[in-house]
Scaffold this active site. Sequence first.
Site, PDB file in Angstrom:
ATOM      1  N   LYS A  68       0.639  -1.383  -0.389  1.00 22.80           N
ATOM      2  CA  LYS A  68       0.473   0.158   0.022  1.00 22.80           C
ATOM      3  C   LYS A  68       1.479   1.447  -0.480  1.00 22.80           C
ATOM      4  CE  LYS A  68      -3.889  -1.828   2.267  1.00 22.80           C
ATOM      5  NZ  LYS A  68      -5.365  -1.656   3.493  1.00 22.80           N
ATOM      6  N   ASP A 105     -10.434   3.177   2.834  1.00 22.19           N
ATOM      7  CA  ASP A 105     -10.526   2.895   3.474  1.00 22.19           C
ATOM      8  C   ASP A 105     -11.286   3.793   3.958  1.00 22.19           C
ATOM      9  OD1 ASP A 105      -9.386   0.386   3.416  1.00 22.19           O
ATOM     10  OD2 ASP A 105      -7.471   0.772   3.617  1.00 22.19           O
TER      11      ASP A 105
END
Length: 285
Positions: A68, A105
């Site tokens: 990520k 997210d």
Amino acid sequence: MSEVLRAGVMGWPVSHSLSPALHGHWLQRYGIAGTYEAFPVEPDELPSAIARLRDEGFRGTNLTVPHKESAMALVDTIDDTARRIGAANTLVVQDDGTLAATNTDAYGLIENIRADAPEQLAAKFSGRPLVILGAGGAARAALVGLADIGATEIRIVNRTLARAEALAGIVADQDLVVRAMGWEDRARALADAGLLVNTTTLGMQGQAPLELDLGTLPADAVVNDIVYAPLETGLLAAARQRGNPAVDGLGMLLHQARAGFRAWFGIDPEVDDDLRNAVLAARAQ
């Protein structure tokens, strides 16, 4: 012959990912000629794997651990959300071939709470302080998401105070107070809170339990645990027992996937019980 739209998820390891079941359900539901595959990619192979997205006709990919953060150096553009969170979980191949990175997210966390506690979210949890347990990547996403909905005070509670202090410093908003608090102060942090979000792995299967007394938490405060294995964590069970609105962690996974699916396949998909059941069935296999 119609084009087959391709997307996937890259991680190391990645066999545990529920994303193929999630996106596969939507592809079938909406009758889209597309595929979503899991790709095990070792860290040193990430640059070549991302470069192949363009060459092999992919619309984009999700990213999971450990890619990520490192992927952000391999794309052409990074949106403000990913930049503030410091990580990307979604890449989109643009029409001109450039690669754009975002992080969904924060969106997933807020939409999950909105689905299960819409009135409390609309009221911004009655203007009270919001509490985040943990100071890792998920806590960064929670902080950004809660800041973006107009929170006025956020308390970050972590075992290592220095990490909480570092996280508190990423938000530059004069209308928002972010306080870092040590683990020993967690009961005090809950005293007048409108929302509690657990972003730690405590309470997850195979991890230590989350030791937290909810006695000081107001009875109307929303409790969200981003852990979804088990679906009903000890924290959520304790919250329900005392009457607090409780929001499980599976919805965050489901809602965060919507933005990527929309960018790759052109439809904003619905999160419903059929999707939850399909993903839970895949997890049980």
